[in-house]
Design a protein around this motif. Structure first.
Motif, short mmCIF file in Angstrom:
data_model
loop_
_atom_site.label_atom_id
_atom_site.label_comp_id
_atom_site.label_asym_id
_atom_site.label_seq_id
_atom_site.Cartn_x
_atom_site.Cartn_y
_atom_site.Cartn_z
N THR A 45 15.15 42.82 5.66
CA THR A 45 16.26 43.68 6.12
C THR A 45 15.77 45.12 6.27
O THR A 45 16.16 45.81 7.23
N ILE A 46 14.92 45.58 5.37
CA ILE A 46 14.41 46.96 5.47
C ILE A 46 13.59 47.10 6.76
O ILE A 46 13.67 48.11 7.45
N ARG A 47 12.83 46.06 7.11
CA ARG A 47 12.09 46.09 8.40
C ARG A 47 13.09 46.07 9.56
O ARG A 47 13.04 46.90 10.46
N TRP A 48 13.99 45.12 9.54
CA TRP A 48 14.94 44.88 10.64
C TRP A 48 15.81 46.12 10.85
O TRP A 48 16.08 46.52 11.97
N GLN A 49 16.24 46.74 9.76
CA GLN A 49 17.13 47.90 9.87
C GLN A 49 16.36 49.16 10.24
O GLN A 49 16.82 49.97 11.02
N THR A 50 15.19 49.36 9.66
CA THR A 50 14.42 50.60 9.80
C THR A 50 15.36 51.81 9.67
O THR A 50 15.67 52.50 10.65
N PRO A 51 15.80 52.09 8.43
CA PRO A 51 16.84 53.12 8.23
C PRO A 51 16.43 54.52 8.70
O PRO A 51 17.29 55.32 9.04
N LEU A 52 15.12 54.81 8.69
CA LEU A 52 14.66 56.07 9.29
C LEU A 52 13.81 55.71 10.50
O LEU A 52 12.66 55.28 10.34
#
Ligand code: HEM
Length: 418
Positions: free
Chosen positions: A295-302
């Motif tokens: 999810t951190i990859r998929w979202q890329t929050p920054l």
């Protein structure tokens, strides 16, 4: 008629491929808000991975769009400097950019980072874990069943604000001030939260005053285990100017808040868009760890970090000049199919789920990455114990920004408890 997401994306694809390459400018916040920036990056990765945009709202800049090139820039801080700012928009107020250690080069960066690092050490995370779990449980137990509500407000913001208030050791009843201030920092005037730059500065004055009060309390007390005490007593930071202290507070507020909040919301959205993956997760909660990284990859929050070239350099056949802005598009590198298999798919049991760029690389690699993963892991462990599904019932409202990729609101319904 309102276009669907698929229709908007198809229109963006047609436009992205119709433009002369030289005119391609991927830094458009409206495209991030509509979630239609993808085809622009897809074309750049294929046709011009190190791309120069001569004219944009942020001036001229280079785009680095492929995974390995981003790694090369991020790990070469001598040539690609963070000094003075890490967003595509330059922070050139009257007094120049706000100093903070993410926007500094060694040796100062290293000394200040070392000062706050103990707050997110394995020891401190182990201490925080039961507290985060207790709070996650309380938040989830208070949610309405069978009724629509905003997941961002009731869950993502709450949990991350509580954790950050603990890291600062400030009263929990003030936690939502952190969420508000963090949103104000990244807000674009005229796009919802604030109307003018003056209004932004007025809110900053209040925010600064609040944290000055905390500094004054801590500096004269025994050093505690919190971020303010660490800054007030640390040899590298205890003599910094009030402005530099405030800059570091801004860094820690935004860093510790928006990113994790948007990943918590993103996890609910990604699992809704991929019901087969949601079913896999329910059947095997041991997949939470890899789902969190995916999810951190998929979202890329920054979506990006910016650097400035300190010298002329030839990079992948392009001539970058001293002083040029160089933007590493993590959001694009995370979709590079020469490094990540089927990068557009959300696959919660990937072989190497931590292979992504979302935390950056090199000396600035996210200091809070384990804390972010811990919060996401705990919330999902507690969700799976309680709710068979969380259903997203409308398209989420996304943030107008090229720096924060996230959600203002996400309407959901929890049909039933386990
Ligand atoms: C740095 C992402 C959570 C605090 C960074 C960088 C990125 C990032 C991309 C810059 C890396 C670079 O320039 O190479 C994220 C993401 C998160 C997250 C995606 C959540 C999913 C957190 C949390 C904290 C935090 C929870 C709070 C403790 C920081 C700080 C820096 C930083 C202080 C500056 C580090 C330095 O300059 O040495 N983060 N972050 N982040 N992050 Fe995070």
């Amino acid at each position: 008629m309102i276009a669907t997401h698929a229709e908007r994306l198809a229109a963006a694809r047609a436009q992205a491929y119709a433009l002369p390459l030289a005119e391609l400018n991927p830094a458009r916040p409206e495209q991030f808000q509509n979630d239609t920036m993808w085809p622009y990056f897809e074309r750049l990765r294929a046709e011009d991975p190190v791309h120069y945009t001569a004219e944009s709202n942020y001036g001229p800049y280079w785009s680095i769009t492929k995974y390995n090139d981003i790694m090369a820039v991020d790990t070469n801080h001598a040539v690609f400097s963070s000094e003075g700012g890490i967003t595509i928009a330059s922070q050139d107020g009257e007094q120049g950019p706000l100093p903070m250690f993410i926007a500094m080069d060694p040796p100062k960066h290293d000394e200040q980072r070392k000062t706050v690092n103990p707050a997110v050490s394995p020891f401190n995370l182990a201490r925080l874990e039961p507290l985060i779990r207790e709070r996650a449980a309380k938040i989830l137990d208070s949610l309405p069943i069978g009724e629509e509500f905003d997941w961002v407000d009731k869950v993502s913001m709450e949990l991350t604000a509580m954790t950050l208030a603990t890291l600062f050791d400030m009263p929990q009843e003030d936690r939502r001030k952190l969420t508000y201030w963090s949103d104000v920092v990244t807000a674009v005037p005229g796009q919802g939260l604030i109307d003018t730059l003056e209004q932004k500065f007025a809110i900053f004055t209040e925010y600064h005053a609040y944290f000055t009060e905390l500094w004054n309390q801590r500096v004269n007390a025994e050093p505690g285990n919190d971020l303010i005490s660490m800054l007030a007593h640390g040899p590298a930071t205890r003599n910094m100017s009030p402005r530099e202290y405030f800059g570091n507070i801004v860094l820690l507020t935004v860093g510790g808040n928006d990113t994790t909040r948007n990943t918590i919301s993103g996890s609910v959205l990604a699992l809704n868009q991929n019901p087969d993956q949601y079913a896999k997760l329910r059947a095997n909660p041991d997949l939470i760890t890899s789902m969190v990284s995916e999810t951190i990859r998929w979202q890329t929050p920054l979506p990006h970090m910016r650097r400035i070239a300190t010298q002329d350099i030839e990079f992948q056949g392009k001539q970058i000049r001293k002083g040029d802005k160089v933007v590493m598009w993590y959001v694009s590198g995370n979709r590079d199919d020469t490094v990540i298999e089927r990068p557009n798919d959300y696959i919660i049991d990937r072989a190497r789920p931590r292979q992504h760029l979302s935390f950056g690389f090199g000396i600035h690699r996210c200091v809070g990455n384990r804390l972010a993963e811990l919060q996401l892991t705990i919330i999902w462990q507690e969700i799976l114990k309680r709710f068979p599904t969380i259903e997203v019932v409308a398209e989420p409202k996304r943030v107008f920004s090229t720096f924060v990729k996230g959600y203002e609101s996400m309407r959901v319904v929890i049909p039933t408890r386990v």
